[in-house]
Motif scaffolding. Sequence first.
Motif, PDB file in Angstrom:
ATOM      1  N   LEU A 159       0.831  -1.206   0.000  1.00  0.00           N
ATOM      2  CA  LEU A 159       0.000   0.000   0.000  1.00  0.00           C
ATOM      3  C   LEU A 159       0.862   1.250   0.000  1.00  0.00           C
ATOM      4  O   LEU A 159       0.544   2.249  -0.685  1.00  0.00           O
ATOM      5  CB  LEU A 159      -0.930  -0.015   1.219  1.00  0.00           C
ATOM      6  CG  LEU A 159      -2.100  -1.007   1.171  1.00  0.00           C
ATOM      7  CD1 LEU A 159      -2.875  -0.972   2.483  1.00  0.00           C
ATOM      8  CD2 LEU A 159      -3.038  -0.700   0.008  1.00  0.00           C
ATOM      9  N   GLU A 160       1.932   1.246   0.749  1.00  0.00           N
ATOM     10  CA  GLU A 160       2.834   2.397   0.754  1.00  0.00           C
ATOM     11  C   GLU A 160       3.471   2.595  -0.616  1.00  0.00           C
ATOM     12  O   GLU A 160       3.635   3.725  -1.087  1.00  0.00           O
ATOM     13  CB  GLU A 160       3.916   2.204   1.825  1.00  0.00           C
ATOM     14  CG  GLU A 160       3.405   2.346   3.246  1.00  0.00           C
ATOM     15  CD  GLU A 160       2.902   3.756   3.539  1.00  0.00           C
ATOM     16  OE1 GLU A 160       3.426   4.713   2.933  1.00  0.00           O
ATOM     17  OE2 GLU A 160       1.976   3.897   4.362  1.00  0.00           O
ATOM     18  N   LEU A 161       3.811   1.502  -1.269  1.00  0.00           N
ATOM     19  CA  LEU A 161       4.386   1.602  -2.609  1.00  0.00           C
ATOM     20  C   LEU A 161       3.404   2.219  -3.593  1.00  0.00           C
ATOM     21  O   LEU A 161       3.763   3.102  -4.387  1.00  0.00           O
ATOM     22  CB  LEU A 161       4.807   0.207  -3.078  1.00  0.00           C
ATOM     23  CG  LEU A 161       5.334   0.112  -4.513  1.00  0.00           C
ATOM     24  CD1 LEU A 161       6.605   0.939  -4.687  1.00  0.00           C
ATOM     25  CD2 LEU A 161       5.571  -1.348  -4.905  1.00  0.00           C
ATOM     26  N   VAL A 162       2.143   1.786  -3.534  1.00  0.00           N
ATOM     27  CA  VAL A 162       1.131   2.336  -4.439  1.00  0.00           C
ATOM     28  C   VAL A 162       0.900   3.809  -4.138  1.00  0.00           C
ATOM     29  O   VAL A 162       0.793   4.640  -5.057  1.00  0.00           O
ATOM     30  CB  VAL A 162      -0.175   1.531  -4.327  1.00  0.00           C
ATOM     31  CG1 VAL A 162      -1.237   2.118  -5.247  1.00  0.00           C
ATOM     32  CG2 VAL A 162       0.045   0.070  -4.656  1.00  0.00           C
ATOM     33  N   LYS A 163       0.820   4.150  -2.878  1.00  0.00           N
ATOM     34  CA  LYS A 163       0.560   5.541  -2.499  1.00  0.00           C
ATOM     35  C   LYS A 163       1.684   6.453  -2.959  1.00  0.00           C
ATOM     36  O   LYS A 163       1.447   7.549  -3.507  1.00  0.00           O
ATOM     37  CB  LYS A 163       0.373   5.633  -0.988  1.00  0.00           C
ATOM     38  CG  LYS A 163      -0.076   7.000  -0.499  1.00  0.00           C
ATOM     39  CD  LYS A 163      -0.373   6.966   0.990  1.00  0.00           C
ATOM     40  CE  LYS A 163      -0.866   8.338   1.467  1.00  0.00           C
ATOM     41  NZ  LYS A 163      -1.161   8.332   2.918  1.00  0.00           N
ATOM     42  N   SER A 164       2.926   6.040  -2.738  1.00  0.00           N
ATOM     43  CA  SER A 164       4.061   6.868  -3.161  1.00  0.00           C
ATOM     44  C   SER A 164       4.153   6.967  -4.679  1.00  0.00           C
ATOM     45  O   SER A 164       4.562   7.999  -5.218  1.00  0.00           O
ATOM     46  CB  SER A 164       5.353   6.289  -2.592  1.00  0.00           C
ATOM     47  OG  SER A 164       5.566   4.957  -3.075  1.00  0.00           O
ATOM     48  N   SER A 165       3.754   5.899  -5.390  1.00  0.00           N
ATOM     49  CA  SER A 165       3.821   5.924  -6.856  1.00  0.00           C
ATOM     50  C   SER A 165       2.755   6.799  -7.469  1.00  0.00           C
ATOM     51  O   SER A 165       2.912   7.262  -8.610  1.00  0.00           O
ATOM     52  CB  SER A 165       3.690   4.495  -7.409  1.00  0.00           C
ATOM     53  OG  SER A 165       4.703   3.658  -6.910  1.00  0.00           O
TER      54      SER A 165
END
Length: 1348
Positions: A597-603
């Motif tokens: 989820l953090e990866l998607v949010k940052s992307s």
Amino acid sequence: MQDPVLLQMYSLVSIEAKKSRSTGRQPKEPAPEETHESVFGVFLREAGVTLKQDGTSNEIAVDQVVFQKRIKQKLQKSPRYPGIVQEFTSGLESHIEDPERFRNSLLPCVPQLSDGDSSCASSFQESLLRMLLGIEMLQVTLLPETKLPEFMFDGTGDVGFSIPRIIINQLKWLDRVVDSKELATKLMELVSAAPVEVQCDIITSLPEILEDSQHNDIARELNSLLQENTQLTVPILDALSSLNISSSLLTEVRGAVMATLAAVQLEDLPVVVKFILHSVSASDAYEVVCSLRKKLELEHCVLPPVLQASQSCIKSKGSAVSTSTPAAGSSQDSVTLILDGIKSAVRFQKTISEAWIKAIESVDEPEDHKVIDLLVLFILHSTNANQSRRGAERVLKVKVRTGLIQETLLQRTFRDYSQVMRGYFPSILALAQTLLRSPDPCVVPFAGHMYRHSFTAFDSYCQQEVVGSLVTHVCSGVGGEVDMALELLCGLVTEKPSEMALYAVFVKGILDYMDNLTPQQIRRLFHLLSRLAFGQQQQGSHIQDDIHIVIRKQLSSTVPKYKRIGIIGAVMIVGSMGALRHANAFQYCLLQVTALLELVKSSSESSPEAAALYYDELANLIQSTTLDPQVQESIANSVVDDFQVDFVVDVEPEISGSFPFPANVMYNLEDQSKEGIAINLLPLLAEDIQNKEKQRVSPLCLSPFFRLLRLCEEKQHHGDLEEIDGLLGCPLILTDMDIMEKMESLSKAEREFLCSLLFHTINWFREVINAFCTQKEVEMKMKVMTRLQNITYLQTLLEKALAVTPGYVPPVANFDGESTDGIILSSNGPMNKAKKGKKRKASGKNSSESSSQLEEGTEPPEKEKEKEIRPGVSLVSYRPFFRELDTEVLSMLQCGLLSRSLLDSELHTKVREEVLLGSAELVFLLADMQRKLEFSLTAAPAKRAPFLKGRTDKSVGFSHLQQRSSKDVASYCVQLLPALCSHLENCHNHFQVKTPNNGMVDGPATDVHEHELMSSGYQLLLQVLNTTFSWSGFSQPGQRSLLKKALGVLAGRLKEGGAELAMEQLVKCDRDADFFFLFFLASLAKHFLSQEWVTASGERERGSKFNEVLHSVLSIYLEHVDDVIKAVEEITGEGIRELLSASKNESSSSWPTLNRQTFLVFYKVLMAELEKATRKIPPVKICDSSETQSEKLLKWNLAVRVFHMLLNLVKVFDSRLVLNVCLKYGRLFLETFLKLAMPLLDNSFKRHKRKDIQSLCNNSQDMSLTNHVPALKKSLELFVYRVKAMLTLHNCQEAFWIGNLKNRNLKGEEILSQRSKESEDDDEEEAHRSPLQQEESGDESTVRPLIG
């Protein structure tokens, strides 16, 4: 005459056999060797055969033909001939009295190899008895069947072979049978006394023993025996199949076999079916196949799976039981043999395959279809004949489309006959592929059932083929095909996760074809892959790394399309990894979910569209998936905090900042005496435009973020939204809408800013309605209704703003599809000042007042009336830029009159307000409902994506709806039916009120706007009901209860308190539709045709649109009237006659819509419907009575008379268009007459009819008319010769003659140019005239064929 020697031998042998059986039949002592060698032994030795003793085979030194020739010569040349024959026979009888010698005589002789003798060229020689039987003079006395009774009960014995069978084999394929009739009689006598095994051997050998002359007689005896003893069914039918018998006898035998079909043992059934199918002729194939299909009950041949399983358990317990119980698959083996027989018949006999297709087509009830129908269709498809293959595909499609072959039959076939079906798997797979690719949505689900059952019932090879085929469908790029294939794969993963895990690599290959998939299809694909890779058992864990690599690659892409794919895929993986599961190893999964989820949010932070898509996808996941509480809580906490920080501000007296327009707090539904919160929309939008690169919070994320917040609260608090209910009534920071008065004076940037502000505001209200529409409190419901009124009002403002802002592209509202590329916006197209169906400004509403303070019925100010006549645009093309309304919003249609009291501080009632679901709001909700139903319930045919996409996907704006099945949508509509019926009754009552202008709602002095709004609601209600009841799913067996419930709602409206009685009336009306509904349609259409149509200004209607509608109404009248031909005669003889006598601008008095301007419309419909009606007249049949033939002849007489009347009208209305219609339909009428009426006629057709048509052909000078002439002249010539053939058949040749028709025009004037040309070519035509033409011309030199 029976041979006395043979009879005596037969009786002696029979007595000896009985004695031996009664005494135990001890072996005879070997006969003492003869001192003087008998004639038999001498002749055999001299002919080349050496008799052996002690079980050794007899030896032969010469070829058997040479041996037979020598024996024959010795017998004939003997001085004791013919007595020597009797001596030779007696010697043979003495020799074979010993059983051992008799067996040696039945066995083949062994070649005697000597050093100097090579006369025995063949290595195989016949037995001694068979070689002697080949000699005609010995055959009568040597027939070995007389020895048969002695050995018929011995069986195989110690020698390892059956003596009776070898005896019978001696009689097969003799070159000539001397007395075939006598032999047949003896054999049948033996059949009556022999045991079953011997009976079978004798019967099956009859075709190889008897000559053709005895075949009919023996067939009759076998037929009688078949009816007496069913144990002999197989050998008798085998014999009958090889006998050369007459067709009549074969039909009789087949009838007898068919009558005993139900009593035949299962193991004998394949032979019976094979005999029946191979004994049919082309004339009776259909009848035989229908009878066979009816009596062949395969359902009774196979045990249910439960009994098969229990039988297998019993057999496994002991060998004794297993020997007495048939094998579990023996019944399926018999069914396989039956199908092999059918397959052999349809492969080599075209008439059989056609008969099976016709027999299956003739079934018109679902319960009448049997398992054999499906199996035969698979057989027909498996043959190499293209015609059978196409016929099977066509029949299966038609049967599935009409609901006659249903999924229950397919399921029963796979369940009970899986072993049989396995042999036809290639055909099943090919048919499933064809049905899944079909553009007809009714047959696609059946293909899915075929795939699913094939995967479940067959072995791993078939499972791999099924998965491979489904993957191919997904990669095809055809929308409906891809959706169904993905749905099937997801279903297989749910039902058979372990088996599907073996083929995860195949499914993973779809990742290379994601460019052709829609967002919803990508969701399903990643849902499928994540279930395989990250499911609870994780059978497909070997593809986890590949999926992670693909997701990270897509998220890091700078191309928006691939980033969207990465976001959708990552959220689907989160759903599978974070689903509710056991506590063991969950902490590791929780860490993976958080990291992803953090990866998607940052992307997605760099792109507002990507961030909004992330919020929408996460919201859909929370709504549709049960996540682990820890995952759910971690998402909800971050969402609540971020939303408050980003979009919510406290209300202040003054709003500071630099904005394009003055900021005001608008649309507040809360108590204004208290300080509250507001949505910071206008400042965010202004900052987004001014500092686009540095802006952290975009107004694009407002609605998606709120949806995510709302669903998190719903999940955590079980539907209670008390924590966020303040957002329902909180105001927005906007600008005063009075600015709309001076829109034209604003700059382009200001106009576009205002349009964007309106779009964001409307989308916010739409999401607010989505959130709170299901709340039960009255106050909440009233606020939701007010927000709906706000939307309808703001849409009227938006229409006007867009009209003066050409080229404007709205902000994106649905983020899972492509951007605005390909969307055609109508911002520069003005709409009419009174556009039907558009959302109008609510009465008495202005921008500065709270909409909750307004009442229905308030007169709009004059300024608002002036604004309504300004041109606007239609919002239809802007629908992709509005947020999707959830299906639950439609529950507002159930709202009636809501009220509340505004209380002062002492709780006294101060003001009473009423909020109604007004006509504008009703139209708004109905329009949205109709769009949803058309998308979900109206299945569009599958089409391949075009090479160049000119428009966006039609599924944009239906992302939430796509996640609900059609059944769910239909069920929800049925729940709303009572409310829809109430609204329909209200609209109906509105139009029942007497209106001015003689009932015309669009006449002068009428409130056109109100009537248009109500008529739009009326039309939408009818469309909604029509779309709902037209859903193809109601025809499925599982949805019949839902359809009954829906019909029950309508029945309850027919009569209060008598729903059951009303339901019976409704069903009766459905059965009697031909008598009531069709009559009503015809009378209503005639009513419209019988009155004059005028415009609002009082002028007569005209133009292409009017002609098109008139054409439709007249067609409806003639299609549903009782007698079409009489109706055409009425209009032609009454209406057109009145038109001819009327003045130029007047109409027919009985048919006011018929005038000279509409004559062409009437003429075309009359000719077309007359031709259709004549095609429906039943053809003559041999069994018709004289009265029936007379009725048909009267119908044709009337049709011809009406056709003549219509034909004569061409002389009055001789325009090119009228001539074109006459030529076209005149040819069709003549062809139908030739096909159907000529067999009825006993006298000739009136000759002047042909003259009129010939004149039409001569008058056709225009190219469009000339195109019809060759075909019409061909039909005329066929008619002439057909009449001659009919008169010749009735011996009336003198009534027929052929002569010249002068070429004349429609006025009867002779065409001189053609006449002069004809006179010049007379001699040449006479020289080249065919013999047939000369014969028909007779003695008249001027006569020639009519068509030259």
